[in-house]
Design an enzyme around this catalytic site. Structure first.
Site, mmCIF file in Angstrom:
data_model
loop_
_atom_site.group_PDB
_atom_site.id
_atom_site.type_symbol
_atom_site.label_atom_id
_atom_site.label_comp_id
_atom_site.label_asym_id
_atom_site.label_seq_id
_atom_site.Cartn_x
_atom_site.Cartn_y
_atom_site.Cartn_z
ATOM 1 N N GLU A 1 -0.524 5.166 -7.795
ATOM 2 C CA GLU A 1 0.031 6.029 -6.755
ATOM 3 C C GLU A 1 1.283 6.726 -7.272
ATOM 4 O O GLU A 1 2.194 6.080 -7.806
ATOM 5 C CB GLU A 1 0.377 5.191 -5.522
ATOM 6 C CG GLU A 1 0.522 5.999 -4.248
ATOM 7 C CD GLU A 1 -0.822 6.333 -3.605
ATOM 8 O OE1 GLU A 1 -0.807 6.890 -2.493
ATOM 9 O OE2 GLU A 1 -1.881 6.035 -4.210
ATOM 10 N N LYS A 4 0.885 -1.176 0.000
ATOM 11 C CA LYS A 4 0.000 0.000 0.000
ATOM 12 C C LYS A 4 0.917 1.218 0.000
ATOM 13 O O LYS A 4 1.423 1.642 1.039
ATOM 14 C CB LYS A 4 -0.906 0.006 1.228
ATOM 15 C CG LYS A 4 -1.928 1.146 1.241
ATOM 16 C CD LYS A 4 -2.850 1.031 2.450
ATOM 17 C CE LYS A 4 -3.921 2.130 2.434
ATOM 18 N NZ LYS A 4 -3.349 3.471 2.587
ATOM 19 N N ARG A 40 -6.734 12.434 -6.708
ATOM 20 C CA ARG A 40 -7.911 11.898 -6.024
ATOM 21 C C ARG A 40 -8.750 13.019 -5.447
ATOM 22 O O ARG A 40 -9.977 12.965 -5.461
ATOM 23 C CB ARG A 40 -7.473 10.947 -4.907
ATOM 24 C CG ARG A 40 -8.647 10.322 -4.154
ATOM 25 C CD ARG A 40 -8.165 9.437 -3.007
ATOM 26 N NE ARG A 40 -9.286 8.767 -2.377
ATOM 27 C CZ ARG A 40 -10.080 9.316 -1.461
ATOM 28 N NH1 ARG A 40 -9.873 10.567 -1.071
ATOM 29 N NH2 ARG A 40 -11.086 8.639 -0.928
#
Length: 674
Positions: free
Chosen positions: A178, A123, A144
């Protein structure tokens, strides 16, 4: 090397799962090699690859890009332009971007998995980005944001180090991933960017600030990488109901994906442990793991809550807490004037390493935790990496803010913004504010003190060891304290002291360059030294009128030189530095050459009379000339043994009327005196 791109991409330093198919692997190798050669040549004047080899590798990369239909953003074949925006436009996401539900229990994950297979991945701790491609070209990139509306950062995304700007897929593709900055790049950038200490405390904050820049050129310099973790849609492609197939498909299009493995309930505990064992060596910031069902339709059938999708879940590491005794708070000044509190405590073992220090961030946290000498505190590693104080078990509250700045001795000021109190040194002459000047002095082209990095300098200055340049040569007075410092030791101290002793014997050009006089680089320092027969006193007393008569020294540089040596404080500091060093004695003995001095040369092609271009450059500079990387109107000569070459430098020289000469003709210039 006219196709230079300031990419600095170094894929070998990034810890990730990359496409391993032969064309992609070779493309990445070529990009890294070509950018490394360009950086060395254009930034450091070091030739690690001749033009023939560069052109050969460049053509190979171009061929692979045409054949695969994929072009990566760091490729030197791309000419990058930078359009500065006044503000970032907003864009609503097609579907809301939800957060992930979280657990710290492996048993919970086993129950969640049931009989399903899933992908287990890092993550990553950065900034989530949505990419949209159409017709094989990146159409837009959006952050985002709040999950509903994000900021459009398309131009910045094109300057990430590893995303494809062109892909072999002509229909619409939407994916999420990401954006991150690695720990190694964070440390490097943290030393280079002014005022960074006040703004960025970790790679995630630096990444967020870099991605959301209004000037894409800044983003390009920050080493941002993108790792895909979700394929939202790819028009007309059958992924055989598998997330794993989707990820492999993205890799085949040239994308880097998050590193993942396939897992199931019976192996999940072992698989998590394997990830956990690699945390310390993982170069990418991560705050846990993500588990997502491989079966796409099964995941969709579960739907979502108002906050979380049900097809995936995050696993957060359980924090290991240890109790220890707080010994003191060290107040450490930074180059922005902020004085940071650092907790010093009795060493404890955390996550496999010994720790004895933790940042407390600001005065409000010191007061909130009621810290005092001798207090019993519990400490942990945030994300199993960064030591932090969890709580204070005794809370004596005896620690107070410092009365004086440790670096300069001036009284600091306490500021409060949004309920956060911080301590600042307001002295503009505080040595910590001039860290760049000390770093220049210790640099390779100046006094060349190996081991005295900006990070080390900042530490020494904050502790009061260094207040001016001469103090560097007196660090032996603080030997015991330096040896006891974290990251040092007896051997490191001895190496540093040896480097300092070596640096105490230097040349006048290196000394002049180390002073940081505005506009005076090493080449101009050599011109000055040669013109004044290597006599520092003559340089110190030179007036602007005399200085402007020197070829290569214009009125702006002359004013800067005169102004520097007219400042009594500068002279006192220089005198104290001179008492610690020895300048090599040099006789003029024909070194200064009127045919070369003050003239600008460009060198290209293979050398025949000299070992390499660097040796030829040294001859030019020692004779009072300058060497540039590109041909311009100010160029006096282009040195190229292949005068009839059709290279871009030769074409430019002909266009501007610049003389193209061979090495043989250069030697004639060198040996012919007026």
């Amino acid at each position: 090397m006219d196709n230079y791109d300031d990419g600095n991409a170094d894929y070998t330093s990034i810890n990730t799962a990359m496409p391993e198919t032969a064309p992609f692997k070779r493309m990445r190798e070529l990009i890294a090699l070509l950018n490394k050669a360009s950086e060395a040549y254009y930034k450091k004047n070091i030739e690690i690859m001749d033009n023939y080899e560069y052109d050969r590798l460049y053509d190979e990369l171009l061929m692979l890009e045409k054949k695969s239909g994929i072009v990566l953003s760091a490729s030197p074949t791309q000419k990058v332009g930078y359009e500065v925006l006044e503000s970032l436009p907003k864009k609503e996401h097609d579907t809301p971007m939800l957060s992930l539900n979280k657990t710290k229990s492996v048993e919970d994950l086993k129950g969640w998995l049931g009989s399903e297979k899933a992908l287990l991945s890092w993550k990553l701790d950065g900034l989530t980005i949505v990419l949209n491609y159409d017709g094989g070209i990146l159409k837009n990139a959006v952050t985002r944001g709040n999950g509903i509306v994000g900021e459009v950062i398309t131009d910045n995304a094109r300057n990430f180090k590893n995303i494809p700007v062109k892909i072999d897929f002509n229909k619409e593709l939407i994916l999420r991933g990401e954006a991150v900055i690695s720990y190694s790049d964070f440390d490097r950038i943290n030393e280079q960017i002014p005022d960074l200490d006040a703004k960025y405390k970790n790679p995630r904050n630096l990444c967020s600030g870099s991605v959301r820049q209004l000037n894409p050129e800044i983003t390009a310099s920050r080493s941002v990488y993108f790792y895909a973790f979700t394929l939202v849609s790819a028009q007309g492609v059958d992924f055989k109901n598998s997330i794993d197939v989707q990820m492999q498909w993205l890799k085949d299009r040239g994308f880097d994906t998050v590193e993942y493995i396939m897992t199931e309930a019976k192996s999940i505990e072992t698989d998590i442990k394997n990830f956990e064992n690699r945390i310390e060596k993982n170069n990418l910031p991560s705050d846990g793991l993500v588990l997502i069902y491989d079966d796409i339709e099964y995941g969709k059938s579960l739907g979502s809550t108002s906050k979380f999708p049900r097809n995936s879940i995050a696993f957060k590491w359980s924090d290991e807490l240890k109790e220890t005794k707080l010994l003191d708070i060290e107040w450490s000044p930074s180059r922005t004037g902020l004085i940071n509190p650092i907790a010093i405590f009795e060493p404890v073992e955390l996550e496999g390493t010994t720790v004895s220090r933790a940042s407390v961030h600001n005065l409000s946290m010191v007061e909130g935790l009621k810290l005092g000498k001798g207090d019993i505190i519990s400490v942990y590693k945030a994300n199993m990496i960064i030591p932090q104080i969890a709580k204070n078990l005794t809370g004596s509250g005896s620690i107070k803010p410092p009365d004086l700045c440790p670096a300069c001795g001036h009284k600091p000021k306490i500021k409060q913004e949004a309920d956060v109190k911080t301590v600042h040194c307001t002295n503009k002459e505080c040595p910590i504010r001039h860290i760049k000047g000390f770093a220049l002095l210790a640099g390779r082209d100046a006094l060349n003190i190996d081991g005295l990095s900006e990070k080390t300098l900042e530490k020494f200055i904050s502790l009061g060891f260094i207040k001016e340049a001469s103090d560097i040569f007196k660090l032996s007075r603080h030997k015991d304290e330096i040896v006891a410092m974290e990251g040092f030791g007896e051997k490191s101290y001895e190496n540093l002291e040896a480097a300092i002793q070596k640096a105490s014997h230097t040349t006048l050009p290196r000394l002049l360059y180390s002073l940081g006089i505005t506009g005076i680089g090493l080449s101009n320092a050599k011109i000055l030294s040669s013109h004044f027969d290597f006599d520092l006193e003559r340089i110190k007393n030179a007036k602007k009128e005399e200085l402007t008569e020197i070829d290569g020294i214009g009125s702006v540089l002359a004013s800067a030189i005169e102004e520097y040596f007219s400042n009594s404080e500068n002279i006192l500091r220089l005198d104290r530095l001179l008492s610690c060093i020895e300048i090599e004695k040099v006789q003029k003995s024909g070194t200064y050459n009127e045919n070369i001095a003050g003239k600008t040369f460009v060198i290209t092609g293979k050398t025949q009379k000299f070992e390499n271009r660097k040796k030829l450059q040294e001859i030019i500079e020692n004779s009072g000339g300058k060497v540039s990387s590109s041909v311009s109107a100010s160029t006096a000569y282009l040195i190229n043994n292949d005068i009839s070459s059709t290279s871009s430098k030769n074409k430019k020289a002909v266009e501007l009327g610049v003389s193209i000469i061979t090495e043989e003709e250069f030697l004639n210039l060198l040996n012919t005196r007026r």
